[in-house]
Motif scaffolding. Structure first.
Motif, short mmCIF file in Angstrom:
data_model
loop_
_atom_site.label_atom_id
_atom_site.label_comp_id
_atom_site.label_asym_id
_atom_site.label_seq_id
_atom_site.Cartn_x
_atom_site.Cartn_y
_atom_site.Cartn_z
N ILE A 213 12.84 -6.29 6.47
CA ILE A 213 12.66 -5.19 7.42
C ILE A 213 13.80 -4.23 7.13
CG2 ILE A 213 13.90 -6.43 9.25
CD1 ILE A 213 12.17 -4.79 11.25
N THR A 214 13.46 -2.96 7.00
CA THR A 214 14.44 -1.96 6.61
C THR A 214 14.69 -0.97 7.72
OG1 THR A 214 13.68 -2.12 4.31
CG2 THR A 214 15.02 -0.21 4.88
N ASP A 215 15.96 -0.69 7.95
CA ASP A 215 16.38 0.35 8.88
C ASP A 215 16.87 1.52 8.03
OD1 ASP A 215 17.54 1.26 11.67
OD2 ASP A 215 19.15 1.52 10.21
N PHE A 216 16.13 2.63 8.06
CA PHE A 216 16.53 3.82 7.31
C PHE A 216 17.29 4.78 8.22
CE2 PHE A 216 12.88 2.28 4.94
CZ PHE A 216 13.26 2.46 3.63
N SER A 217 18.40 5.29 7.74
CA SER A 217 19.11 6.32 8.48
C SER A 217 19.37 7.50 7.56
CB SER A 217 20.42 5.79 9.05
OG SER A 217 21.25 5.26 8.04
N ILE A 218 19.56 8.65 8.16
CA ILE A 218 19.68 9.90 7.40
C ILE A 218 21.14 10.28 7.23
CG2 ILE A 218 19.08 12.36 7.41
CD1 ILE A 218 16.63 11.51 9.17
N PRO B 258 0.84 -1.21 0.00
CA PRO B 258 0.00 0.00 0.00
C PRO B 258 0.87 1.26 0.00
CG PRO B 258 0.03 -1.03 2.17
CD PRO B 258 0.75 -1.96 1.26
N LYS B 259 0.43 2.25 -0.73
CA LYS B 259 1.22 3.48 -0.86
C LYS B 259 1.35 4.23 0.46
CE LYS B 259 0.09 4.18 -5.74
NZ LYS B 259 -0.61 5.05 -6.72
N VAL B 260 0.37 4.06 1.36
CA VAL B 260 0.39 4.81 2.61
C VAL B 260 1.63 4.47 3.45
CG1 VAL B 260 -1.00 3.10 3.87
CG2 VAL B 260 -0.97 5.48 4.63
N VAL B 261 2.13 3.25 3.34
CA VAL B 261 3.33 2.87 4.10
C VAL B 261 4.51 3.73 3.67
CG1 VAL B 261 4.98 1.02 4.58
CG2 VAL B 261 2.53 0.52 4.51
N PHE B 262 4.64 3.95 2.37
CA PHE B 262 5.75 4.77 1.87
C PHE B 262 5.54 6.25 2.20
CE2 PHE B 262 5.64 0.99 -0.87
CZ PHE B 262 6.92 0.52 -0.63
N LYS B 263 4.28 6.66 2.27
CA LYS B 263 4.01 8.04 2.67
C LYS B 263 4.47 8.28 4.11
CE LYS B 263 0.43 11.60 3.04
NZ LYS B 263 0.88 12.06 4.37
N VAL B 264 4.13 7.33 5.00
CA VAL B 264 4.56 7.44 6.39
C VAL B 264 6.09 7.44 6.47
CG1 VAL B 264 4.57 6.27 8.63
CG2 VAL B 264 2.46 6.38 7.30
N LEU B 265 6.70 6.58 5.67
CA LEU B 265 8.15 6.48 5.64
C LEU B 265 8.78 7.83 5.28
CD1 LEU B 265 10.07 3.66 3.74
CD2 LEU B 265 10.80 6.02 3.60
N TRP B 266 8.36 8.41 4.16
CA TRP B 266 8.95 9.67 3.70
C TRP B 266 8.62 10.83 4.63
CZ3 TRP B 266 12.88 10.11 0.67
CH2 TRP B 266 13.14 9.12 -0.28
N ASP B 267 7.42 10.85 5.18
CA ASP B 267 7.05 11.92 6.13
C ASP B 267 7.97 11.88 7.35
OD1 ASP B 267 5.03 12.76 4.48
OD2 ASP B 267 3.40 11.87 5.66
N THR B 268 8.29 10.66 7.81
CA THR B 268 9.15 10.51 8.98
C THR B 268 10.58 10.93 8.67
OG1 THR B 268 7.76 8.67 9.74
CG2 THR B 268 9.94 8.90 10.75
N LEU B 269 11.10 10.47 7.53
CA LEU B 269 12.47 10.82 7.16
C LEU B 269 12.63 12.33 6.96
CD1 LEU B 269 13.40 7.96 4.64
CD2 LEU B 269 14.14 8.22 7.01
N LYS B 270 11.61 12.97 6.39
CA LYS B 270 11.68 14.41 6.17
C LYS B 270 11.68 15.21 7.48
CE LYS B 270 9.63 14.34 1.53
NZ LYS B 270 8.42 14.62 0.73
N LYS B 271 11.20 14.57 8.55
CA LYS B 271 11.23 15.20 9.87
C LYS B 271 12.60 15.03 10.52
CE LYS B 271 6.34 14.34 10.92
NZ LYS B 271 5.43 13.56 11.79
N GLY B 272 13.48 14.28 9.85
CA GLY B 272 14.81 14.05 10.40
C GLY B 272 14.88 12.88 11.35
N GLU B 273 13.89 12.00 11.29
CA GLU B 273 13.84 10.85 12.19
C GLU B 273 14.15 9.56 11.42
OE1 GLU B 273 9.96 10.85 13.88
OE2 GLU B 273 10.08 12.92 14.57
N LYS C 236 23.33 19.37 6.61
CA LYS C 236 22.23 19.33 5.64
C LYS C 236 21.99 17.89 5.20
CE LYS C 236 20.88 21.01 1.06
NZ LYS C 236 21.32 21.79 -0.14
N VAL C 237 20.71 17.50 5.11
CA VAL C 237 20.36 16.15 4.68
C VAL C 237 20.68 16.00 3.19
CG1 VAL C 237 18.51 14.46 4.37
CG2 VAL C 237 18.56 15.90 6.42
N VAL C 238 21.49 15.01 2.86
CA VAL C 238 21.88 14.81 1.46
C VAL C 238 21.38 13.47 0.91
CG1 VAL C 238 23.92 16.27 1.61
CG2 VAL C 238 24.11 13.85 2.19
#
Length: 205
Positions: free
Chosen positions: A97-102, A63-78, A109-111
């Motif tokens: 299972i994916t561990d995303f880091s910034i 579902p697309k909503v999972v990726f929306k939550v993902l990107w919204d969280t990353l954009k907050k710097g989390e 600056k986030v690159v």
């Protein structure tokens, strides 16, 4: 790269589940780096993957909503964890299972983002797959906004946690059930946590 339309095959690709899939993207999700485990698992060469959008491996069952939550969280710097069903070049699937880091530059600056993926215990898949199917069905019939509203309500009413916390809870619960001989006399994964799970290896390739 012009990717031909893939026929979806309800078959899991064979891959080394003891290894970690690693990729790096820019802030727009364009792949900058893919390790050998990634290319071997998704059946694309590293050369083919670099420069492509990461959704080249997005499975239609997600579902697309999972990726929306993902990107919204990353954009907050989390940082973020997600359970994802991916699509290979030949139309097969694999769950991770994916561990995303910034990733940030010297000025802070986030690159881009680094993602490390590990195989998902079957018990976790059995718990998360029905939820994803419901979200996808709502998305198809009522649209993405309705799917998002249901997802938020589900997490609040039935889980009482954020999606990220929900994923970590599911995963740690399942890991505690799947103790192997190797870890019987060690600290269990549930105590070590997901940080150990993703970074405990000496060689992720």
């Amino acid at each position: 790269m012009n990717t031909p339309l893939r026929q979806i095959i309800d078959e899991e690709v064979q891959w080394d589940k003891t290894k970690t899939i690693v990729s790096k993207t820019d802030v727009y999700g364009t792949i900058l780096y893919a390790n050998d485990v990634f290319s071997n698992t998704c059946e694309y060469s590293t050369i083919e993957l670099v420069g492509e959008p990461h959704n080249i491996i997005r499975h239609p069952d997600m579902p697309k909503v999972v990726f929306k939550v993902l990107w919204d969280t990353l954009k907050k710097g989390e940082n973020f964890h997600a359970i994802v069903k991916n699509l290979t070049r030949t139309g097969k699937y694999y769950w991770v299972i994916t561990d995303f880091s910034i990733d940030k530059d010297e000025e802070g600056k986030v690159v881009g983002y680094t993602a490390r993926r590990k195989a998902v215990p079957n018990g976790v898949i059995k718990k998360i797959e029905p939820l994803y199917k419901t979200l996808l069905d709502i998305e198809k019939l009522k649209g993405e906004k309705a799917s998002e509203m249901y997802f938020n309500a589900y997490l609040k009413e039935e889980v009482g946690k954020s999606y990220n916390e929900f994923v970590v809870k599911l995963f740690n619960e399942e890991l505690s059930k799947e103790k192997t001989e190797k870890i019987k006399n060690e600290t269990s994964p549930i105590k070590k946590g997901l940080n150990w799970f993703f970074f405990g290896e000496t060689n992720p390739k």
